[in-house]
Design a protein around this motif. Structure first.
Motif, PDB file in Angstrom:
ATOM      1  N   ILE A 139       1.991   2.129  -5.771  1.00 16.47           N
ATOM      2  CA  ILE A 139       2.818   1.835  -4.596  1.00 16.47           C
ATOM      3  C   ILE A 139       2.604   2.876  -3.505  1.00 16.47           C
ATOM      4  O   ILE A 139       2.576   4.078  -3.764  1.00 16.47           O
ATOM      5  N   LYS A 186       1.260  -2.500  -2.498  1.00 17.94           N
ATOM      6  CA  LYS A 186       0.413  -2.193  -3.651  1.00 17.94           C
ATOM      7  C   LYS A 186      -1.022  -1.963  -3.191  1.00 17.94           C
ATOM      8  O   LYS A 186      -1.553  -2.702  -2.360  1.00 17.94           O
ATOM      9  N   PRO A 236      12.030   2.120  -4.370  1.00 17.03           N
ATOM     10  CA  PRO A 236      10.619   2.413  -4.657  1.00 17.03           C
ATOM     11  C   PRO A 236      10.449   3.774  -5.304  1.00 17.03           C
ATOM     12  O   PRO A 236      11.377   4.593  -5.261  1.00 17.03           O
ATOM     13  N   ALA A 251       7.235  -1.373   0.827  1.00 17.32           N
ATOM     14  CA  ALA A 251       6.428  -0.974  -0.324  1.00 17.32           C
ATOM     15  C   ALA A 251       5.204  -1.880  -0.391  1.00 17.32           C
ATOM     16  O   ALA A 251       5.312  -3.096  -0.222  1.00 17.32           O
TER      17      ALA A 251
END
Length: 248
Positions: free
Chosen positions: A48, A62, A8, A60
């Motif tokens: 993220i 959104k 990430p 992770a």
């Protein structure tokens, strides 16, 4: 050729949540965490955010449905497996605000599994704001990359702690009147353990004798200099992690 970005993103904000995480889970966020993400970190849709729940690792997610005071984080994938936490407790007498906060912060950073406040006779503080201490543990875990949050015990009196002590856990304690050399003693006593740190004035003689009567208690020396309580807590934890913990 365009380089593939790291996953990430290293710059992604990190947040502890109570929701049990998994792919596709939607996590509503409001209050101070939402303010941090929206107003401080300027999170935009599809940005993220890294999440951890203290149980299932790091994930992770959104950002979506961003409004003025709340947003939703939709979990995409796991980025870290749950960490293996060394079975080490830090038991310490309450000390003044600021210093006990420092102990909580550093205990989390160093990998402690449980922080246990213990009330002793010479303690100058007899109450703790456990919500504030918990917040310091959360903040430290968010910043240092931990995926497990240390357990925070409620305040217990020393005699109750000793009475209920399990026979499968070593109880090292800093004895300012004299104890065995720390490094050698830790090497000779591997396995689940706790370190007991007294208040600014130390344990009184009756407390010291009561601790020594516990079958698994081991008095140790933290060196030739007088240490403040918070320094002793950090030093003892560091030594255990180096010799018996996950720093080896």
């Amino acid at each position: 050729m365009t380089a593939t970005p790291a996953w990430p993103p290293q710059s992604a904000p990190r947040l502890h949540v109570e929701t049990l995480l998994g792919e596709g889970v939607a996590v509503p966020v409001d209050g101070n965490p939402a303010h941090y993400l929206i107003s401080v970190m300027r999170v935009k849709p599809d940005d993220i955010v890294l999440l951890f729940d203290g149980r299932s690792g790091e994930w992770a997610a959104k950002a979506r449905d961003i409004r003025k005071r709340d947003l939703v984080l939709e979990v995409v994938s796991r980025t870290k497996a749950p960490e293996e936490v060394p079975d080490f407790w830090l038991c310490c007498a309450p000390i003044k605000k600021g210093r006990i906060d420092l102990i909580a912060e550093k205990a989390c950073e160093l990998g402690v599994a449980k922080l246990q406040p213990v009330l002793t006779r010479r303690a100058v503080v007899d109450k703790l704001n456990l919500d504030r201490l918990h917040a310091h543990l959360v903040e430290a875990a968010e910043q240092c990359g931990r995926t497990a949050l240390p357990e925070l015990g409620g305040m217990v009196k020393l005699d109750a702690l000793l009475r209920d002590w399990a026979d499968d856990r070593w109880l090292f304690f800093a004895d300012e009147t004299g104890g065995a050399p720390l490094a050698e003693t830790l090497k000779a006593h591997p396995g689940p353990a706790a370190f007991l740190i007294g208040p600014e004035g130390g344990f009184d003689p009756a407390e010291r004798e009561a601790i020594r009567r516990v079958a698994k208690a081991v008095p140790v020396s933290l060196g030739p200099r007088i240490l403040r309580a918070e320094t002793a807590a950090i030093a003892a934890t560091t030594a255990w992690m180096t010799i018996n913990g996950d720093w080896r």
